[in-house]
Design a protein around this motif. Sequence first.
Motif, PDB file in Angstrom:
ATOM      1  N   ALA A 193       0.908  -1.314  -0.105  1.00 20.90           N
ATOM      2  CA  ALA A 193      -0.191  -0.155  -0.103  1.00 20.90           C
ATOM      3  C   ALA A 193       0.904   1.250  -0.004  1.00 20.90           C
ATOM      4  CB  ALA A 193      -0.896   0.074   1.267  1.00 20.90           C
ATOM      5  N   SER A 194       0.352   2.353  -0.686  1.00 20.58           N
ATOM      6  CA  SER A 194       1.211   3.406  -0.683  1.00 20.58           C
ATOM      7  C   SER A 194       0.700   4.687  -0.174  1.00 20.58           C
ATOM      8  CB  SER A 194       1.620   3.697  -2.251  1.00 20.58           C
ATOM      9  OG  SER A 194       0.535   4.031  -3.135  1.00 20.58           O
ATOM     10  N   GLN A 195       1.124   5.817  -0.111  1.00 26.64           N
ATOM     11  CA  GLN A 195       0.373   6.995   0.416  1.00 26.64           C
ATOM     12  C   GLN A 195      -0.806   7.160  -0.142  1.00 26.64           C
ATOM     13  OE1 GLN A 195       2.643  10.444  -0.274  1.00 26.64           O
ATOM     14  NE2 GLN A 195       1.435  11.821   1.232  1.00 26.64           N
ATOM     15  N   GLY A 196      -1.935   7.457   0.766  1.00 28.77           N
ATOM     16  CA  GLY A 196      -3.265   7.924   0.402  1.00 28.77           C
ATOM     17  C   GLY A 196      -4.026   6.599   0.652  1.00 28.77           C
ATOM     18  N   GLN A 197      -3.494   5.448   0.785  1.00 28.58           N
ATOM     19  CA  GLN A 197      -4.205   4.056   0.767  1.00 28.58           C
ATOM     20  C   GLN A 197      -4.412   3.834   2.118  1.00 28.58           C
ATOM     21  OE1 GLN A 197      -2.152   1.428  -1.790  1.00 28.58           O
ATOM     22  NE2 GLN A 197      -3.491   1.503  -3.215  1.00 28.58           N
ATOM     23  N   SER A 198      -5.251   3.090   2.410  1.00 30.10           N
ATOM     24  CA  SER A 198      -5.698   2.532   3.628  1.00 30.10           C
ATOM     25  C   SER A 198      -5.301   1.322   4.091  1.00 30.10           C
ATOM     26  CB  SER A 198      -7.227   2.777   4.144  1.00 30.10           C
ATOM     27  OG  SER A 198      -7.678   3.997   3.771  1.00 30.10           O
ATOM     28  N   VAL A 199      -4.682   1.175   5.250  1.00 29.73           N
ATOM     29  CA  VAL A 199      -4.470  -0.290   5.813  1.00 29.73           C
ATOM     30  C   VAL A 199      -5.341  -0.447   7.148  1.00 29.73           C
ATOM     31  CG1 VAL A 199      -2.190  -0.378   4.964  1.00 29.73           C
ATOM     32  CG2 VAL A 199      -2.523   0.596   7.202  1.00 29.73           C
ATOM     33  N   ARG A 200      -5.513  -1.784   7.470  1.00 34.69           N
ATOM     34  CA  ARG A 200      -6.289  -2.078   8.746  1.00 34.69           C
ATOM     35  C   ARG A 200      -5.815  -3.160   9.462  1.00 34.69           C
ATOM     36  NH1 ARG A 200     -12.050  -4.298   6.699  1.00 34.69           N
ATOM     37  NH2 ARG A 200     -11.198  -5.608   5.190  1.00 34.69           N
ATOM     38  N   LEU A 201      -5.890  -3.016  10.790  1.00 37.35           N
ATOM     39  CA  LEU A 201      -5.605  -4.193  11.585  1.00 37.35           C
ATOM     40  C   LEU A 201      -6.861  -4.737  12.175  1.00 37.35           C
ATOM     41  CD1 LEU A 201      -3.730  -5.430  13.839  1.00 37.35           C
ATOM     42  CD2 LEU A 201      -3.711  -3.430  15.244  1.00 37.35           C
ATOM     43  N   ILE A 202      -6.997  -6.131  12.070  1.00 35.49           N
ATOM     44  CA  ILE A 202      -8.232  -6.636  12.513  1.00 35.49           C
ATOM     45  C   ILE A 202      -7.782  -7.604  13.773  1.00 35.49           C
ATOM     46  CG2 ILE A 202     -10.119  -7.985  11.846  1.00 35.49           C
ATOM     47  CD1 ILE A 202      -9.007  -7.154   8.900  1.00 35.49           C
ATOM     48  N   CYS A 203      -8.591  -7.344  14.870  1.00 36.93           N
ATOM     49  CA  CYS A 203      -8.311  -8.195  16.053  1.00 36.93           C
ATOM     50  C   CYS A 203      -9.869  -9.005  16.319  1.00 36.93           C
ATOM     51  CB  CYS A 203      -8.172  -7.212  17.392  1.00 36.93           C
ATOM     52  SG  CYS A 203      -8.172  -8.439  18.822  1.00 36.93           S
TER      53      CYS A 203
END
Length: 191
Positions: A144-154
């Motif tokens: 993923a690059s700048q401006g994109q979203s990442v997520r952490l799922i618990c």
Amino acid sequence: MKRQPSKKTHRRAGVSLTQMMVVIALTGVITTAAISVVITMLRLEDRTLQVWMTQQTLLQLSEDFREDAHAAQSAEMTTQNAAPALIFRSASAAAKSVTYLATQGQIVRRETDGDKLLRTETYRLPDGEFRFGTLSLMDQSTRASQGQSVRLICSRPNAEAMNRRTPPQRHDEHVIAVLGRDRRFRKIVQE
């Protein structure tokens, strides 16, 4: 003259065996009830403390995750030692990076500058399972690059298991962050 003893017999004041047994039985019932209440209260206090600690851990993890994502210019999802990992990289020439390594029940955050380890933190959630992803479910990209979203799922259980045969239902908690959103350290260019 001598007094004649009276024919009345004096009874001693006291407690009969039956009365004593009733008092002992009542004392045992009251003590058992009091001990049950104390044990229940201690269990509730322990459970409340565990819930509070879990919430505090998740709060700190989500704050650190968002700060790292906002300061990063790119992210890469990979595996390290057969565990999912997410690596945030800065755009600067110095090879600063932050790695989140998800194992069963914990996430380890490692901040490095090149080969030098700057800081390590461990977030423990004994009943949690962690994974990483992008915001779009359709996008299976590992970068993923700048401006994109990442997520952490618990993924955690809703409550304790009612019995050993039926596992508790689980729910997912998501922490979503946009890469490169933090612009505090960029120079302001005036036109």
